[in-house]
Design a protein around this motif. Sequence first.
Motif, mmCIF file in Angstrom:
data_model
loop_
_atom_site.group_PDB
_atom_site.id
_atom_site.type_symbol
_atom_site.label_atom_id
_atom_site.label_comp_id
_atom_site.label_asym_id
_atom_site.label_seq_id
_atom_site.Cartn_x
_atom_site.Cartn_y
_atom_site.Cartn_z
ATOM 1 N N UNK A 48 32.773 42.307 1.218
ATOM 2 C CA UNK A 48 34.293 41.977 0.869
ATOM 3 C C UNK A 48 35.278 42.147 1.468
ATOM 4 N N UNK A 49 35.318 43.639 1.988
ATOM 5 C CA UNK A 49 36.158 43.944 2.750
ATOM 6 C C UNK A 49 35.782 43.380 4.836
ATOM 7 N N UNK B 77 36.493 41.359 -10.271
ATOM 8 C CA UNK B 77 36.969 40.200 -9.965
ATOM 9 C C UNK B 77 38.668 40.674 -9.377
ATOM 10 N N UNK B 78 38.803 40.989 -10.348
ATOM 11 C CA UNK B 78 40.094 42.132 -9.743
ATOM 12 C C UNK B 78 40.580 42.429 -8.412
ATOM 13 N N UNK B 79 39.174 43.378 -8.733
ATOM 14 C CA UNK B 79 39.531 44.757 -7.795
ATOM 15 C C UNK B 79 38.360 43.630 -6.125
ATOM 16 N N UNK B 80 38.368 42.335 -6.424
ATOM 17 C CA UNK B 80 37.587 41.998 -5.220
ATOM 18 C C UNK B 80 39.319 41.354 -4.915
ATOM 19 N N UNK B 81 39.900 40.564 -5.699
ATOM 20 C CA UNK B 81 41.014 40.049 -5.692
ATOM 21 C C UNK B 81 41.909 40.646 -4.787
ATOM 22 N N UNK C 127 44.518 41.423 2.153
ATOM 23 C CA UNK C 127 44.536 41.849 3.707
ATOM 24 C C UNK C 127 44.129 40.227 4.412
ATOM 25 N N UNK C 128 43.066 39.854 4.577
ATOM 26 C CA UNK C 128 42.176 39.220 4.876
ATOM 27 C C UNK C 128 41.947 37.206 5.176
ATOM 28 N N UNK C 129 43.266 37.205 3.708
ATOM 29 C CA UNK C 129 43.177 35.793 3.052
ATOM 30 C C UNK C 129 42.320 34.671 3.078
ATOM 31 N N UNK C 130 41.146 35.740 2.531
ATOM 32 C CA UNK C 130 40.425 34.773 2.385
ATOM 33 C C UNK C 130 40.197 34.331 0.857
ATOM 34 N N UNK C 131 39.628 32.845 1.011
ATOM 35 C CA UNK C 131 38.668 32.307 0.383
ATOM 36 C C UNK C 131 38.200 32.927 -0.690
ATOM 37 N N UNK C 132 38.924 32.632 -1.863
ATOM 38 C CA UNK C 132 37.234 33.351 -3.523
ATOM 39 C C UNK C 132 37.586 32.079 -3.786
ATOM 40 N N UNK C 133 36.540 32.418 -4.879
ATOM 41 C CA UNK C 133 35.888 31.458 -5.815
ATOM 42 C C UNK C 133 35.309 32.651 -6.712
ATOM 43 N N UNK C 134 35.841 32.962 -8.197
ATOM 44 C CA UNK C 134 34.809 33.649 -9.096
ATOM 45 C C UNK C 134 35.385 33.361 -10.226
ATOM 46 N N UNK D 40 39.617 34.410 -16.671
ATOM 47 C CA UNK D 40 37.852 34.061 -16.854
ATOM 48 C C UNK D 40 37.342 33.679 -15.201
ATOM 49 N N UNK D 41 38.376 33.216 -14.697
ATOM 50 C CA UNK D 41 37.934 32.926 -13.012
ATOM 51 C C UNK D 41 39.239 32.350 -12.001
ATOM 52 N N UNK D 42 38.944 31.740 -11.363
ATOM 53 C CA UNK D 42 39.444 31.891 -9.556
ATOM 54 C C UNK D 42 39.316 30.284 -9.037
ATOM 55 N N UNK D 43 39.650 28.899 -9.125
ATOM 56 C CA UNK D 43 38.807 28.098 -8.406
ATOM 57 C C UNK D 43 37.757 27.562 -9.330
#
Length: 521
Positions: A231-232, A248-252, A257-264, A469-472
Amino acid sequence: MSQQTAVTTHHIPEDLPTRIQHFIDGAFVDSVSGATFDVLDPVSNEIYATAAAGQKEDIDLAVAAATRAFKQGPWPRMKPRERARVLNRIADAVEAQDKRLAELETFDTGLPITQALGQAQRAAENFRFFADLIVAQSDDAYKVPGSQLNYVNRKPIGVAGLITPWNTPFMLESWKLAPALASGCTVVLKPAEFTPLSASLWAGIFRDAGLPDGVFNLVNGLGEEAGDALVKHPDVPLISFTGESRTGQLIFGNAAPYLKGLSMELGGKSPAVVFADADLDAAIDSTLFGVFSLNGERCTAGSRILVERPIYDEFLARYAERAKNIVVGDPHDPATEVGALVHPEHYEKVMSYVELGKQEGRLLAGGGRPEGLDTGNYVAPTVFADVAPDARIFQEEIFGPVVAITPFDSDVEALELANGVKYGLAAYIWTNDLQRAHTFAQSVEAGMVWLNSHNVRDLRTPFGGVKASGLGHEGGYRSIDFYTDQQAVHITLGPVHTARFGATPHRPEEAEEAAEDAGDA
């Protein structure tokens, strides 16, 4: 309470590996540090293998290999049809060994063999679907007559980090691998540490299908070590994660800081709402399957059943009787309907909720270990009735064969109960009133709704949740959207009327042209 049990023999697959390695840049390797972790068989809870425990340095090697394959290798530059041929060969290979895959998955997870076989076949279908989709895909083009042509150019983003759960690992890995590879990305997969066995099979399948080295990389390990490093990692622009909402909250936070695309795709506590006018036989069949299939270890489980008062007592009696007849036993026995939970840690968690439920609801079935199954992670299908909406077994995800049933008296109350948790993944509605069905479906806070059905997936539709329950969303073109950049390309077809800043001599009409051009900004 008595419970149906299958045979209790312990099946151990032939040629079972005792050592599970990473797969990086086309080769099986141990961890740089030599670190390992133990892998347990959920029926005996005995160690059957040791797996390489990935650390930051292993993730670094995998990401470096994936980056080289993306920047220098052929995969991102292949035509969609060429990639589709590889994906179809992967699907062929999965189908050809589906029984072996199911046998290993069942041994590793405790899922009933018949259900594991279905998951292996779905994995093949995932690759076929995205092979077809990437060839059929079209993009937008817009023409301004005589002036401009504008079109969308899709480009794979880069290295995708895929973090997958342990409940149906092989199928859920395919759900991420297929669209990522179809899009032209390279990947680093971090499978769940409880179930690394089936993930290790992808390497041989991909290599035989002709996937270039470095396109697929696999690093086993703990979430707080290998997963955290993935993740980092600054060279991984995308993370697709399926797992608990807390993780998922931890990953978010770590990806921010890296402005990564996330699908969770995260946790769930999905309601099944049964109105008095429903087909009661079908509703009972579906709600039993919806929470007790896959050992109850499914994110979309309808683990809260809301039943309209006029049919509440009949529903309870029939549901509890059926739950008592569910066959629990050795996962490899085709008669088994509920097998062993994945790991003793998870078993203890589920059993703690069972004990809590005895204080928060009325126990109608189950409530402990099935008779005759004195070892292994077995939990009898457990049914609690009269559960209050503020009860923990109503509010919290248990992820096991445990269901909470609650009555309601009106559509308004049913909707309040359905929406009264922090999750919003799925919802199931049972009614023959068409107007009520559509009105309720559009009002319920859930990313996916099934009317008069259990969870039947159409791979073209979006998969994902709302709230905790999710993001994206993934599924169909939405998966392709996630793994690709959409670049707008604008081509001028006619004369360009541009304000000539700094041109001399100055003409008054140029001021008017400049004002018009500025209005286009």
